[in-house]
Design an enzyme around this catalytic site. Structure first.
Site, PDB file in Angstrom:
ATOM      1  N   SER A  66     -11.827  46.493 -44.297  1.00 57.26           N
ATOM      2  CA  SER A  66     -12.922  47.418 -43.520  1.00 57.26           C
ATOM      3  C   SER A  66     -13.674  47.705 -45.305  1.00 57.26           C
ATOM      4  O   SER A  66     -13.656  47.069 -46.531  1.00 57.26           O
ATOM      5  CB  SER A  66     -12.300  49.055 -43.860  1.00 57.26           C
ATOM      6  OG  SER A  66     -11.153  48.840 -43.177  1.00 57.26           O
TER       7      SER A  66
HETATM    8  N1  SAM Z   1      -6.680  47.929 -44.676  1.00 54.67           N
HETATM    9  C1  SAM Z   1      -6.892  46.790 -44.127  1.00 54.67           C
HETATM   10  C2  SAM Z   1      -7.457  46.113 -45.405  1.00 54.67           C
HETATM   11  O1  SAM Z   1      -7.962  46.219 -46.349  1.00 54.67           O
HETATM   12  O2  SAM Z   1      -7.865  44.544 -45.184  1.00 54.67           O
HETATM   13  C3  SAM Z   1      -7.894  46.759 -42.930  1.00 54.67           C
HETATM   14  C4  SAM Z   1      -7.094  47.034 -41.870  1.00 54.67           C
HETATM   15  S1  SAM Z   1      -7.800  46.044 -40.183  1.00 54.67           S
HETATM   16  C5  SAM Z   1      -8.882  46.854 -40.183  1.00 54.67           C
HETATM   17  C6  SAM Z   1      -7.100  46.844 -39.140  1.00 54.67           C
HETATM   18  C7  SAM Z   1      -5.223  46.173 -38.730  1.00 54.67           C
HETATM   19  O3  SAM Z   1      -4.835  47.205 -38.440  1.00 54.67           O
HETATM   20  C8  SAM Z   1      -5.250  44.460 -38.051  1.00 54.67           C
HETATM   21  O4  SAM Z   1      -5.370  43.697 -39.195  1.00 54.67           O
HETATM   22  C9  SAM Z   1      -4.827  44.623 -37.159  1.00 54.67           C
HETATM   23  O5  SAM Z   1      -3.533  43.933 -37.137  1.00 54.67           O
HETATM   24  C10 SAM Z   1      -3.437  45.673 -37.239  1.00 54.67           C
HETATM   25  N2  SAM Z   1      -2.612  46.519 -36.178  1.00 54.67           N
HETATM   26  C11 SAM Z   1      -3.374  46.677 -34.899  1.00 54.67           C
HETATM   27  N3  SAM Z   1      -2.839  47.970 -34.243  1.00 54.67           N
HETATM   28  C12 SAM Z   1      -1.633  47.581 -34.958  1.00 54.67           C
HETATM   29  C13 SAM Z   1      -0.109  48.240 -34.826  1.00 54.67           C
HETATM   30  N4  SAM Z   1       0.254  49.027 -33.441  1.00 54.67           N
HETATM   31  N5  SAM Z   1       0.468  47.776 -36.213  1.00 54.67           N
HETATM   32  C14 SAM Z   1      -0.038  47.428 -36.969  1.00 54.67           C
HETATM   33  N6  SAM Z   1      -0.727  46.966 -37.523  1.00 54.67           N
HETATM   34  C15 SAM Z   1      -2.350  46.791 -36.115  1.00 54.67           C
END
Ligand code: SAM
Length: 225
Positions: A66
């Site tokens: 992000s």
């Molecule tokens: N905060 C992270 C970083 O600093 O890199 C970025 C997060 S990214 C925007 C969103 C993440 O949420 C992705 O890696 C995605 O695979 C994960 N995600 C989506 N649905 C999820 C779920 N039900 N449980 C765990 N992770 C999930």
């Protein structure tokens, strides 16, 4: 350990990022953590020159790290004082996880994509951040085996308020989460209040900025396409 994990060029870019991109972020502890954690270590080598740009970047598997400002904003909304056990949903690269780990006692971080969970675990360990547990798991269910949490942060866009996550935070604890449709969400802070007489979970809702996250996919989130 963290201080030795970064070069002078990136340190300069990181200092500029904190000075120029974190407008409105007033929590000094959050600003200090953003000034300390080497963001370039959480992207692939091709993306490293862009690590301090004011936006999200691809991290593989169709996911993103992000924008620095939203990482700082969501962290600030948690109001951490250093003693909390925090549940993070959406480990991604592990960058937000590292910021949380620098600011609190313990972080449990859930990522649904096994490869991302594995690389994040390695990066966090290489930086010596030992107060983090990264689990490959559907975060829409939370993790009741580690609950209760003092705070919860969700870094993917949810289609609705997830009661199951609020049930795993202590009364008075926040759940910071983007909620909306697939293209745009509103950043919410849901603070748990005492349950009603029939034992049903209750909360107070505050609304903050509009934002755009990748979808939260899982049993209580969006369905996989
Ligand atoms: N905060 C992270 C970083 O600093 O890199 C970025 C997060 S990214 C925007 C969103 C993440 O949420 C992705 O890696 C995605 O695979 C994960 N995600 C989506 N649905 C999820 C779920 N039900 N449980 C765990 N992770 C999930």
């Amino acid at each position: 350990m963290i201080g030795s994990a970064t070069s002078g060029r990136f340190e300069t870019l990181r200092r500029k990022m904190v000075q120029q991109q974190l407008g409105g972020i007033v929590d000094g502890r959050v600003r200090d953590a953003m000034a300390m954690i080497p963001r370039e270590r959480f992207v692939g080598s091709v993306m490293q020159p862009r690590a301090y740009e004011d936006g999200p970047l691809p991290i593989g598997a169709g996911q993103t790290i992000s924008q620095p400002w939203i990482v700082a904003r969501m962290t600030e909304l948690l109001g951490l004082d250093g003693h909390e056990k925090v549940l993070e949903i959406g480990t991604g690269s592990g960058y937000q996880t590292a910021i949380l780990a620098a600011l609190t006692r313990k972080v449990i971080s859930l990522e649904r994509i096994g490869d991302l969970a594995r690389s994040a675990r390695r990066r966090l360990s290489d930086l010596g951040l030992s107060n983090v547990t990264v689990l490959a798991s559907d975060g829409t269910m939370g993790r009741s085996d580690y609950a209760p949490y003092d705070a919860v942060i969700v870094t993917a866009g949810a289609p609705a308020i997830p009661e199951r996550l609020i049930e795993q935070v202590v009364v008075g604890g926040p759940v910071v989460i983007p909620v909306g449709d697939a293209k745009s969400q509103v950043l919410l802070r849901l603070t748990r209040t005492p349950d009603d007489d029939s034992g049903h979970v209750q909360w107070r809702e505050e609304r903050f900025e509009n934002c755009r996250f990748v979808p939260l996919i899982g049993r209580f989130g969006w369905k996989e396409q």
